[in-house]
Design a protein around this motif. Structure first.
Motif, PDB file in Angstrom:
ATOM      1  N   ARG A   1      31.229 -44.054  41.109  1.00 52.99           N
ATOM      2  CA  ARG A   1      31.069 -45.512  40.982  1.00 52.99           C
ATOM      3  C   ARG A   1      31.493 -46.236  42.265  1.00 52.99           C
ATOM      4  NH1 ARG A   1      33.440 -48.493  35.937  1.00 52.99           N
ATOM      5  NH2 ARG A   1      32.614 -50.213  37.189  1.00 52.99           N
ATOM      6  N   ILE A   2      32.619 -45.836  42.828  1.00 53.06           N
ATOM      7  CA  ILE A   2      33.097 -46.552  44.029  1.00 53.06           C
ATOM      8  C   ILE A   2      32.104 -46.373  45.189  1.00 53.06           C
ATOM      9  CG2 ILE A   2      34.904 -46.634  45.826  1.00 53.06           C
ATOM     10  CD1 ILE A   2      36.977 -46.087  43.687  1.00 53.06           C
ATOM     11  N   THR A   3      31.703 -45.131  45.427  1.00 50.25           N
ATOM     12  CA  THR A   3      30.836 -44.922  46.604  1.00 50.25           C
ATOM     13  C   THR A   3      29.465 -45.564  46.420  1.00 50.25           C
ATOM     14  OG1 THR A   3      30.283 -42.749  45.733  1.00 50.25           O
ATOM     15  CG2 THR A   3      31.934 -42.826  47.501  1.00 50.25           C
ATOM     16  N   SER A   4      29.005 -45.698  45.165  1.00 49.29           N
ATOM     17  CA  SER A   4      27.682 -46.315  45.003  1.00 49.29           C
ATOM     18  C   SER A   4      27.783 -47.837  44.853  1.00 49.29           C
ATOM     19  CB  SER A   4      26.948 -45.710  43.797  1.00 49.29           C
ATOM     20  OG  SER A   4      27.665 -45.991  42.617  1.00 49.29           O
ATOM     21  N   GLN A   5      28.859 -48.335  44.203  1.00 46.23           N
ATOM     22  CA  GLN A   5      28.920 -49.780  43.933  1.00 46.23           C
ATOM     23  C   GLN A   5      29.678 -50.571  44.999  1.00 46.23           C
ATOM     24  OE1 GLN A   5      30.455 -50.225  39.916  1.00 46.23           O
ATOM     25  NE2 GLN A   5      28.927 -48.830  39.097  1.00 46.23           N
ATOM     26  N   VAL A   6      30.382 -49.879  45.879  1.00 52.51           N
ATOM     27  CA  VAL A   6      31.145 -50.608  46.904  1.00 52.51           C
ATOM     28  C   VAL A   6      30.674 -50.177  48.300  1.00 52.51           C
ATOM     29  CG1 VAL A   6      33.451 -51.329  47.631  1.00 52.51           C
ATOM     30  CG2 VAL A   6      33.122 -50.456  45.313  1.00 52.51           C
ATOM     31  N   PRO A   7      29.573 -50.743  48.790  1.00 45.96           N
ATOM     32  CA  PRO A   7      29.138 -50.405  50.139  1.00 45.96           C
ATOM     33  C   PRO A   7      30.238 -50.790  51.120  1.00 45.96           C
ATOM     34  CG  PRO A   7      27.527 -51.799  49.021  1.00 45.96           C
ATOM     35  CD  PRO A   7      28.745 -51.777  48.161  1.00 45.96           C
ATOM     36  N   GLY A   8      30.621 -49.841  51.967  1.00 41.94           N
ATOM     37  CA  GLY A   8      31.768 -50.085  52.848  1.00 41.94           C
ATOM     38  C   GLY A   8      32.826 -49.020  52.601  1.00 41.94           C
ATOM     39  N   ILE A   9      32.718 -48.342  51.437  1.00 45.15           N
ATOM     40  CA  ILE A   9      33.600 -47.198  51.159  1.00 45.15           C
ATOM     41  C   ILE A   9      32.690 -45.996  50.889  1.00 45.15           C
ATOM     42  CG2 ILE A   9      35.287 -46.182  49.566  1.00 45.15           C
ATOM     43  CD1 ILE A   9      36.399 -48.939  49.043  1.00 45.15           C
ATOM     44  N   ASN A  10      32.830 -44.962  51.688  1.00 45.08           N
ATOM     45  CA  ASN A  10      31.966 -43.797  51.470  1.00 45.08           C
ATOM     46  C   ASN A  10      32.744 -42.513  51.178  1.00 45.08           C
ATOM     47  OD1 ASN A  10      33.006 -43.114  53.924  1.00 45.08           O
ATOM     48  ND2 ASN A  10      31.065 -43.089  55.043  1.00 45.08           N
ATOM     49  N   ARG A  11      34.068 -42.653  51.044  1.00 43.12           N
ATOM     50  CA  ARG A  11      34.867 -41.453  50.770  1.00 43.12           C
ATOM     51  C   ARG A  11      36.069 -41.855  49.915  1.00 43.12           C
ATOM     52  NH1 ARG A  11      34.869 -36.550  53.823  1.00 43.12           N
ATOM     53  NH2 ARG A  11      33.484 -37.623  55.289  1.00 43.12           N
ATOM     54  N   VAL A  12      36.382 -40.988  48.923  1.00 41.87           N
ATOM     55  CA  VAL A  12      37.511 -41.294  48.036  1.00 41.87           C
ATOM     56  C   VAL A  12      38.455 -40.096  47.988  1.00 41.87           C
ATOM     57  CG1 VAL A  12      38.185 -41.973  45.695  1.00 41.87           C
ATOM     58  CG2 VAL A  12      36.015 -42.782  46.638  1.00 41.87           C
ATOM     59  N   LEU A  13      39.728 -40.358  48.169  1.00 44.18           N
ATOM     60  CA  LEU A  13      40.737 -39.294  48.143  1.00 44.18           C
ATOM     61  C   LEU A  13      41.612 -39.490  46.914  1.00 44.18           C
ATOM     62  CD1 LEU A  13      41.935 -39.999  51.805  1.00 44.18           C
ATOM     63  CD2 LEU A  13      40.089 -38.449  51.118  1.00 44.18           C
ATOM     64  N   TYR A  14      42.185 -38.407  46.387  1.00 40.75           N
ATOM     65  CA  TYR A  14      43.130 -38.547  45.278  1.00 40.75           C
ATOM     66  C   TYR A  14      44.498 -38.072  45.763  1.00 40.75           C
ATOM     67  CZ  TYR A  14      45.203 -38.331  40.659  1.00 40.75           C
ATOM     68  OH  TYR A  14      46.030 -38.520  39.583  1.00 40.75           O
ATOM     69  N   ASP A  15      45.452 -38.974  45.725  1.00 41.00           N
ATOM     70  CA  ASP A  15      46.792 -38.702  46.235  1.00 41.00           C
ATOM     71  C   ASP A  15      47.574 -37.907  45.183  1.00 41.00           C
ATOM     72  OD1 ASP A  15      49.379 -38.789  47.118  1.00 41.00           O
ATOM     73  OD2 ASP A  15      49.403 -40.940  47.539  1.00 41.00           O
TER      74      ASP A  15
ATOM     75  N   GLY B   1      29.326 -40.676  56.893  1.00 42.62           N
ATOM     76  CA  GLY B   1      28.633 -40.477  55.630  1.00 42.62           C
ATOM     77  C   GLY B   1      27.203 -40.962  55.744  1.00 42.62           C
ATOM     78  N   MET B   2      26.524 -41.060  54.612  1.00 40.55           N
ATOM     79  CA  MET B   2      25.146 -41.551  54.602  1.00 40.55           C
ATOM     80  C   MET B   2      25.055 -42.688  53.590  1.00 40.55           C
ATOM     81  SD  MET B   2      23.259 -39.523  56.554  1.00 40.55           S
ATOM     82  CE  MET B   2      21.559 -39.449  56.012  1.00 40.55           C
ATOM     83  N   ARG B   3      24.345 -43.773  53.963  1.00 42.58           N
ATOM     84  CA  ARG B   3      24.068 -44.798  52.953  1.00 42.58           C
ATOM     85  C   ARG B   3      22.603 -45.203  53.092  1.00 42.58           C
ATOM     86  NH1 ARG B   3      26.990 -47.153  49.350  1.00 42.58           N
ATOM     87  NH2 ARG B   3      28.974 -46.687  50.355  1.00 42.58           N
ATOM     88  N   ASN B   4      21.916 -45.227  51.964  1.00 45.09           N
ATOM     89  CA  ASN B   4      20.487 -45.548  51.927  1.00 45.09           C
ATOM     90  C   ASN B   4      19.691 -44.691  52.924  1.00 45.09           C
ATOM     91  OD1 ASN B   4      21.187 -47.576  50.111  1.00 45.09           O
ATOM     92  ND2 ASN B   4      21.519 -49.051  51.804  1.00 45.09           N
ATOM     93  N   GLY B   5      20.094 -43.444  53.052  1.00 47.95           N
ATOM     94  CA  GLY B   5      19.348 -42.532  53.915  1.00 47.95           C
ATOM     95  C   GLY B   5      19.707 -42.616  55.389  1.00 47.95           C
ATOM     96  N   TYR B   6      20.650 -43.504  55.720  1.00 39.37           N
ATOM     97  CA  TYR B   6      21.034 -43.637  57.136  1.00 39.37           C
ATOM     98  C   TYR B   6      22.488 -43.214  57.335  1.00 39.37           C
ATOM     99  CZ  TYR B   6      16.776 -46.345  57.664  1.00 39.37           C
ATOM    100  OH  TYR B   6      15.466 -46.729  57.668  1.00 39.37           O
ATOM    101  N   PRO B   7      22.797 -42.628  58.498  1.00 36.96           N
ATOM    102  CA  PRO B   7      24.198 -42.279  58.764  1.00 36.96           C
ATOM    103  C   PRO B   7      25.057 -43.549  58.821  1.00 36.96           C
ATOM    104  CG  PRO B   7      22.727 -41.351  60.443  1.00 36.96           C
ATOM    105  CD  PRO B   7      21.907 -42.268  59.612  1.00 36.96           C
ATOM    106  N   CYS B   8      26.275 -43.441  58.322  1.00 35.06           N
ATOM    107  CA  CYS B   8      27.153 -44.623  58.354  1.00 35.06           C
ATOM    108  C   CYS B   8      28.588 -44.185  58.592  1.00 35.06           C
ATOM    109  CB  CYS B   8      27.070 -45.412  57.040  1.00 35.06           C
ATOM    110  SG  CYS B   8      27.723 -44.492  55.647  1.00 35.06           S
ATOM    111  N   ALA B   9      29.397 -45.122  59.090  1.00 36.43           N
ATOM    112  CA  ALA B   9      30.841 -44.888  59.160  1.00 36.43           C
ATOM    113  C   ALA B   9      31.479 -45.957  58.281  1.00 36.43           C
ATOM    114  CB  ALA B   9      31.326 -45.005  60.596  1.00 36.43           C
ATOM    115  N   GLU B  10      32.057 -45.516  57.174  1.00 39.43           N
ATOM    116  CA  GLU B  10      32.667 -46.484  56.245  1.00 39.43           C
ATOM    117  C   GLU B  10      34.092 -46.046  55.919  1.00 39.43           C
ATOM    118  OE1 GLU B  10      30.032 -46.771  52.890  1.00 39.43           O
ATOM    119  OE2 GLU B  10      28.570 -47.971  53.997  1.00 39.43           O
ATOM    120  N   TYR B  11      34.823 -46.956  55.248  1.00 42.33           N
ATOM    121  CA  TYR B  11      36.233 -46.671  54.959  1.00 42.33           C
ATOM    122  C   TYR B  11      36.412 -45.569  53.913  1.00 42.33           C
ATOM    123  CZ  TYR B  11      37.739 -50.696  57.625  1.00 42.33           C
ATOM    124  OH  TYR B  11      37.984 -51.563  58.641  1.00 42.33           O
ATOM    125  N   ALA B  12      37.535 -44.870  54.048  1.00 41.68           N
ATOM    126  CA  ALA B  12      37.967 -43.938  53.000  1.00 41.68           C
ATOM    127  C   ALA B  12      39.021 -44.660  52.178  1.00 41.68           C
ATOM    128  CB  ALA B  12      38.572 -42.690  53.636  1.00 41.68           C
TER     129      ALA B  12
END
Ligand code: XMP
Length: 487
Positions: free
Chosen positions: A461-475, A420-431
């Protein structure tokens, strides 16, 4: 009152427990036992009536129970088992999965019932033995119910506890009119009897109890307090596996609403150490349980006059054999004040004891807590991310007013890091994943069809307020294909 009760014999399936709940809902006390229970045990308990419930099963039962002189009501498949044991010949199914109009013949079981359509899973053609007669017929001339008045045996080929509008009435007629039980079972009765028993048993000793903040331990603590007051010491273990703000909320609720002071034990570091390197879910459960036992043992030793350990085991845990077994490893004597109560009865008892509604309508939360919602190894960093994401999701559900319609809603942190991207930089964060479900019963859970804009808001909210999570799935998977919990 010793033997003023009905013994429910479980022939398999959910019917025995739902029948028992319905009977207790009519204020008649009953206990559930496996259908293989010995004749001697039944004689010793000497109940006023026997209810045979459930199936289909070929579980062996001793047909002598039908000759004890105790009235028997058998329902569904067990009615067929009873009829066969008495010599009836079953000639196969005549009607399956259909509604039909039923006429009740004179029988105390059907007092006060009207004629109406009933749904039948199945009615078998039974050639009844001597002494038996039909006690109900359908418009097609079938026999959905039969009895031997002399032997006091009653068989219904339908499940009065689940798909009959007068199910509760039939059960109450059996217990009250046929067996002569008295309708004494109520929250007040239970509280009164149990508190007297607890006072007698515990005397001047002290009792220790671990609080989880859930419904069972809360009600159990209130009952204990009513019985022994300050001799009860409540411990709340902060395992670090609780939801955001939970320690504070539970401590306040106990102090302000229940008048119970909690000793909070900070066990965050030691639990995390115990979980270090562990990825197997069952091993996580074991290690947490072991740590819990050690902590409670230390708490008990800190107050040497503590003799009892209180546990909030309830009746369904007991029947499914799902009792935690920490007491077995303790030097303390275990007491389980709500072990004879079904979940709904725990709530009624709680209400009667003055436990606020919010505390009685909480969603279930697993004992191992966030450890089994944090997939793979549990670390402080992953727990932090999970707690934050979970808090956002739960707050949005409450804000949308959907919390009362759902049995459980929570977040899961997967062990997968994605691009994903955070603050304009590529990142690998948790889903992370979101799960919101409604349970129809313990075995069936349907997923909630949450409004899409709500899901979008949570994701944003999660992807912007919780740096470290960049993807959200709905089960969107129901139970039984997927369990409620991921681990
Ligand atoms: P499943 O995942 O089987 O869960 O659909 C059924 C209910 O039990 C809870 N659950 C647990 N509760 N210890 C607990 O105290 C556990 O290890 C555990 N695992 C699942 C789950 O949240 C659901 O309410």
């Amino acid at each position: 009152m010793e033997n003023d009760f009905i013994l429910v014999l479980d022939f398999g399936g959910p019917q025995a427990q739902s029948m028992a709940r319905k009977l207790r809902g009519q204020n008649y006390y009953c206990e559930v036992h496996p259908c293989s229970i010995g004749l001697d045990t039944i004689r010793r308990k000497s109940p006023k009536g026997l209810l045979l419930a459930g199936g289909p099963s070929d579980r062996p039962f001793d047909a002598e129970i039908l000759r004890l002189g105790i009235p028997v009501l058998a329902m569904g498949f067990s009615a067929r088992s009873m009829a066969k044991a008495m010599g009836a010949v079953c000639e196969g199914a005549l009607l399956t999965d259909r509604a039909s109009q039923i006429t009740f013949l004179p029988c105390p079981l059907f007092e006060g019932l009207g004629e109406s359509d009933r749904y039948f899973d199945r009615i078998d053609a039974l050639k009844l033995p001597e002494g038996f007669e039909p006690i109900a017929t359908t418009v097609e001339g079938l026999m959905p119910a039969f009895a031997s008045f002399q032997a006091q045996l009653y068989g219904l080929q339908f499940y009065a506890e689940s798909n009959d509008p007068d199910g509760a009435r039939i059960l109450a007629n059996f217990a009250g009119t046929i067996c002569g039980c008295s309708a004494y079972w109520s929250p007040e009765f239970y509280i009164d009897r149990e508190t007297r028993y607890l006072r007698d048993r515990i005397g001047d000793s002290r009792a220790l109890m671990a609080i989880s903040g859930g419904v069972d331990s809360t009600v159990c603590a209130m009952l204990m307090r009513r019985a022994i007051g300050d001799q009860l010491r409540c411990v709340f273990v902060d395992t670090g596996l609780l939801r955001k703000g939970e320690v504070e909320t539970v401590s306040h609720a106990f102090r302000d609403h229940l008048g119970l002071e909690l000793t909070v034990v900070d066990a965050r570091d030691r639990v995390l150490r115990a979980l270090s390197g562990v990825t197997d879910p069952q091993e996580k459960r074991r290690r947490i349980q072991d740590e819990y036992v050690c902590i409670m043992q230390e708490e008990a030793e800190a107050y040497p006059d503590t003799r009892y350990l209180v546990e909030g085991t309830i009746y369904s845990d007991l029947l499914s054999g799902e009792t935690g077994d920490p007491g077995a490893q303790f030097s303390l004597t275990r007491i389980e004040p709500i072990r004879m109560l079904f979940k709904d009865e725990v709530r009624f008892v709680g209400e009667t004891l003055g436990v606020p509604r919010e505390l009685l309508s909480q969603q279930p939360f697993p004992g191992p807590g966030l450890a089994i919602r944090c997939i793979g190894e549990v670390t402080a960093e992953k727990l932090f991310l999970l707690r934050e994401a979970d808090a956002i999701f739960r707050a949005e559900i409450v804000e949308a007013g959907l919390d009362r319609r759902l049995t459980q809603f929570f977040a899961i942190l997967t062990d997968v890091q994605t691009a994903g991207m955070r603050n304009g930089y590529p990142c690998a964060e948790y889903a992370c994943a979101l799960r919101a479900v409604s349970a129809t019963d313990a075995a069936n859970v349907t997923i909630a069809k949450l409004p899409y804009d709500l899901i979008e808001r949570v994701v944003q909210r999660i992807t912007s307020q919780v740096p470290g999570i960049n993807r959200v799935l709905y089960d969107v998977t129901g139970k039984p294909s997927a369990l409620t919990e991921w681990e």
